[in-house]
Design a protein around this motif. Structure first.
Motif, PDB file in Angstrom:
ATOM      1  N   GLU A   6      16.580  -6.849  19.817  1.00  0.00           N
ATOM      2  CA  GLU A   6      16.474  -7.336  18.439  1.00  0.00           C
ATOM      3  C   GLU A   6      15.354  -6.626  17.694  1.00  0.00           C
ATOM      4  OE1 GLU A   6      17.160 -11.327  20.848  1.00  0.00           O
ATOM      5  OE2 GLU A   6      15.883  -9.550  21.063  1.00  0.00           O
ATOM      6  N   SER A   7      15.466  -6.611  16.375  1.00  0.00           N
ATOM      7  CA  SER A   7      14.400  -6.093  15.529  1.00  0.00           C
ATOM      8  C   SER A   7      14.505  -6.756  14.157  1.00  0.00           C
ATOM      9  CB  SER A   7      14.506  -4.570  15.383  1.00  0.00           C
ATOM     10  OG  SER A   7      15.723  -4.211  14.761  1.00  0.00           O
ATOM     11  N   GLY A   8      13.423  -6.650  13.386  1.00  0.00           N
ATOM     12  CA  GLY A   8      13.449  -7.135  12.016  1.00  0.00           C
ATOM     13  C   GLY A   8      12.687  -8.408  11.750  1.00  0.00           C
ATOM     14  N   GLY A   9      12.130  -9.006  12.778  1.00  0.00           N
ATOM     15  CA  GLY A   9      11.366 -10.224  12.558  1.00  0.00           C
ATOM     16  C   GLY A   9      10.027  -9.929  11.896  1.00  0.00           C
ATOM     17  N   GLY A  10       9.312 -11.002  11.552  1.00  0.00           N
ATOM     18  CA  GLY A  10       8.003 -10.820  10.941  1.00  0.00           C
ATOM     19  C   GLY A  10       7.557 -12.037  10.180  1.00  0.00           C
ATOM     20  N   LEU A  11       6.535 -11.846   9.372  1.00  0.00           N
ATOM     21  CA  LEU A  11       5.961 -12.911   8.549  1.00  0.00           C
ATOM     22  C   LEU A  11       6.462 -12.755   7.119  1.00  0.00           C
ATOM     23  CD1 LEU A  11       3.920 -15.225   8.026  1.00  0.00           C
ATOM     24  CD2 LEU A  11       2.178 -13.435   7.687  1.00  0.00           C
ATOM     25  N   VAL A  12       6.945 -13.846   6.539  1.00  0.00           N
ATOM     26  CA  VAL A  12       7.458 -13.804   5.175  1.00  0.00           C
ATOM     27  C   VAL A  12       7.075 -15.099   4.469  1.00  0.00           C
ATOM     28  CG1 VAL A  12       9.697 -14.758   5.852  1.00  0.00           C
ATOM     29  CG2 VAL A  12       9.523 -13.350   3.795  1.00  0.00           C
ATOM     30  N   GLN A  13       6.892 -15.031   3.173  1.00  0.00           N
ATOM     31  CA  GLN A  13       6.560 -16.219   2.397  1.00  0.00           C
ATOM     32  C   GLN A  13       7.807 -17.063   2.149  1.00  0.00           C
ATOM     33  OE1 GLN A  13       4.606 -14.899  -1.206  1.00  0.00           O
ATOM     34  NE2 GLN A  13       2.630 -14.757  -0.177  1.00  0.00           N
ATOM     35  N   ILE A 102      30.826 -10.966  30.124  1.00  0.00           N
ATOM     36  CA  ILE A 102      29.558 -11.524  30.597  1.00  0.00           C
ATOM     37  C   ILE A 102      28.686 -11.869  29.392  1.00  0.00           C
ATOM     38  CG2 ILE A 102      27.476 -11.042  31.954  1.00  0.00           C
ATOM     39  CD1 ILE A 102      29.191  -9.046  33.562  1.00  0.00           C
ATOM     40  N   ASN A 103      27.942 -12.978  29.502  1.00  0.00           N
ATOM     41  CA  ASN A 103      27.032 -13.385  28.427  1.00  0.00           C
ATOM     42  C   ASN A 103      25.692 -12.669  28.564  1.00  0.00           C
ATOM     43  OD1 ASN A 103      28.932 -15.249  27.515  1.00  0.00           O
ATOM     44  ND2 ASN A 103      28.154 -16.824  28.887  1.00  0.00           N
ATOM     45  N   TYR A 104      25.224 -12.104  27.456  1.00  0.00           N
ATOM     46  CA  TYR A 104      23.934 -11.418  27.435  1.00  0.00           C
ATOM     47  C   TYR A 104      23.069 -11.988  26.317  1.00  0.00           C
ATOM     48  CZ  TYR A 104      25.820  -7.869  30.572  1.00  0.00           C
ATOM     49  OH  TYR A 104      26.365  -7.223  31.650  1.00  0.00           O
ATOM     50  N   TRP A 105      21.746 -11.961  26.555  1.00  0.00           N
ATOM     51  CA  TRP A 105      20.766 -12.437  25.576  1.00  0.00           C
ATOM     52  C   TRP A 105      19.712 -11.360  25.343  1.00  0.00           C
ATOM     53  CZ3 TRP A 105      21.162 -17.141  23.163  1.00  0.00           C
ATOM     54  CH2 TRP A 105      22.078 -18.048  23.707  1.00  0.00           C
ATOM     55  N   GLY A 106      19.233 -11.300  24.102  1.00  0.00           N
ATOM     56  CA  GLY A 106      18.079 -10.476  23.816  1.00  0.00           C
ATOM     57  C   GLY A 106      16.806 -11.222  24.167  1.00  0.00           C
ATOM     58  N   ARG A 107      15.681 -10.537  24.030  1.00  0.00           N
ATOM     59  CA  ARG A 107      14.391 -11.143  24.381  1.00  0.00           C
ATOM     60  C   ARG A 107      13.810 -11.952  23.227  1.00  0.00           C
ATOM     61  NH1 ARG A 107      11.133  -6.636  28.013  1.00  0.00           N
ATOM     62  NH2 ARG A 107      12.696  -6.463  29.657  1.00  0.00           N
ATOM     63  N   GLY A 108      14.355 -11.804  22.053  1.00  0.00           N
ATOM     64  CA  GLY A 108      13.902 -12.588  20.909  1.00  0.00           C
ATOM     65  C   GLY A 108      12.973 -11.832  19.979  1.00  0.00           C
ATOM     66  N   THR A 109      12.985 -12.255  18.721  1.00  0.00           N
ATOM     67  CA  THR A 109      12.084 -11.713  17.722  1.00  0.00           C
ATOM     68  C   THR A 109      11.528 -12.864  16.894  1.00  0.00           C
ATOM     69  OG1 THR A 109      11.858 -10.070  15.935  1.00  0.00           O
ATOM     70  CG2 THR A 109      13.939 -11.274  16.037  1.00  0.00           C
ATOM     71  N   GLN A 110      10.237 -12.840  16.662  1.00  0.00           N
ATOM     72  CA  GLN A 110       9.568 -13.957  15.964  1.00  0.00           C
ATOM     73  C   GLN A 110       9.779 -13.849  14.460  1.00  0.00           C
ATOM     74  OE1 GLN A 110       7.622 -16.655  17.242  1.00  0.00           O
ATOM     75  NE2 GLN A 110       7.771 -17.357  15.117  1.00  0.00           N
ATOM     76  N   VAL A 111      10.165 -14.952  13.866  1.00  0.00           N
ATOM     77  CA  VAL A 111      10.241 -15.088  12.411  1.00  0.00           C
ATOM     78  C   VAL A 111       9.306 -16.212  12.005  1.00  0.00           C
ATOM     79  CG1 VAL A 111      11.683 -15.729  10.440  1.00  0.00           C
ATOM     80  CG2 VAL A 111      12.587 -14.205  12.220  1.00  0.00           C
ATOM     81  N   THR A 112       8.350 -15.904  11.139  1.00  0.00           N
ATOM     82  CA  THR A 112       7.395 -16.899  10.667  1.00  0.00           C
ATOM     83  C   THR A 112       7.468 -16.965   9.153  1.00  0.00           C
ATOM     84  OG1 THR A 112       5.920 -16.470  12.537  1.00  0.00           O
ATOM     85  CG2 THR A 112       4.989 -17.621  10.635  1.00  0.00           C
ATOM     86  N   VAL A 113       7.723 -18.164   8.639  1.00  0.00           N
ATOM     87  CA  VAL A 113       7.805 -18.375   7.190  1.00  0.00           C
ATOM     88  C   VAL A 113       6.609 -19.230   6.792  1.00  0.00           C
ATOM     89  CG1 VAL A 113       9.213 -19.159   5.261  1.00  0.00           C
ATOM     90  CG2 VAL A 113      10.309 -18.298   7.358  1.00  0.00           C
ATOM     91  N   SER A 114       5.681 -18.611   6.086  1.00  0.00           N
ATOM     92  CA  SER A 114       4.440 -19.307   5.747  1.00  0.00           C
ATOM     93  C   SER A 114       3.793 -18.641   4.540  1.00  0.00           C
ATOM     94  CB  SER A 114       3.485 -19.281   6.934  1.00  0.00           C
ATOM     95  OG  SER A 114       2.246 -19.860   6.587  1.00  0.00           O
ATOM     96  N   SER A 115       3.096 -19.461   3.761  1.00  0.00           N
ATOM     97  CA  SER A 115       2.351 -18.925   2.626  1.00  0.00           C
ATOM     98  C   SER A 115       0.897 -18.689   3.011  1.00  0.00           C
ATOM     99  CB  SER A 115       2.441 -19.880   1.435  1.00  0.00           C
ATOM    100  OG  SER A 115       2.005 -21.177   1.798  1.00  0.00           O
TER     101      SER A 115
END
Length: 115
Positions: A6-13, A102-115
Motif C-alpha cells: 500500500e501507499s498514499g497514507g499520511g496526515l490530512v486536515q 488465496i487471500n492476501y493482505w497488505g501491511r497497512g498504511t496509516q491515515v490520520t485526520v487531524s487539525s
C-alpha cells in the motif's frame, strides 16, 4: 509468492482528501475481489469498500458518498479515493485481494485526520 504493497497514507486536515493505492506483485494468474479495510486504535478491523474484478462496488455506510474504490486489472492495483475526510476516519488502512484463490493482505498504511 504474492505481495501487496500500500501507499498514499499520511496526515490530512478534516475535509481534506487522500488517495490510497495498493499493488499486487508476484506470480499472479487471477485476481478476484479486492478491498480496503481499516482498523482504528482499540477497535476491530472493519470493511471499508470492496470491488469485484468486473467493477461492482460496495461500501460501508460510514464512507458512502465520500470514498470511491476503483481498480486497474492490468496493473493489479486497487485504489481508494477518500474525500471529505473526518477525524473518525483515522486508522491503519489495509489492502485485501483474493489472488489465485488465496487471500492476501497488505501491511497497512496509516491515515490520520487531524487539525
Amino acid at each position: 509468492q504474492v505481495e501487496l504493497v500500500e501507499s498514499g497514507g499520511g496526515l490530512v486536515q478534516p475535509g481534506g482528501s487522500l488517495r490510497l493505492s495498493c499493488t499486487a506483485s508476484g506470480r499472479i494468474f487471477l485476481t478476484d475481489a479486492m478491498a480496503w479495510y481499516r482498523q482504528a486504535p482499540e477497535k476491530q478491523r472493519e470493511l471499508v469498500a470492496t470491488i469485484t474484478r468486473g467493477g461492482n462496488t460496495n461500501y460501508a455506510d460510514s464512507v458512502k458518498g465520500r470514498f470511491t474504490i476503483s481498480r486497474d486489472n492490468a496493473k493489479n492495483t486497487v485504489y481508494l479515493q477518500m474525500n471529505s475526510l473526518k477525524p473518525e476516519d483515522t486508522a491503519v488502512y489495509y489492502c485485501y485481494a483474493r489472488i489465485n484463490g488465496i487471500n492476501y493482505w497488505g501491511r497497512g498504511t496509516q491515515v490520520t485526520v487531524s487539525s
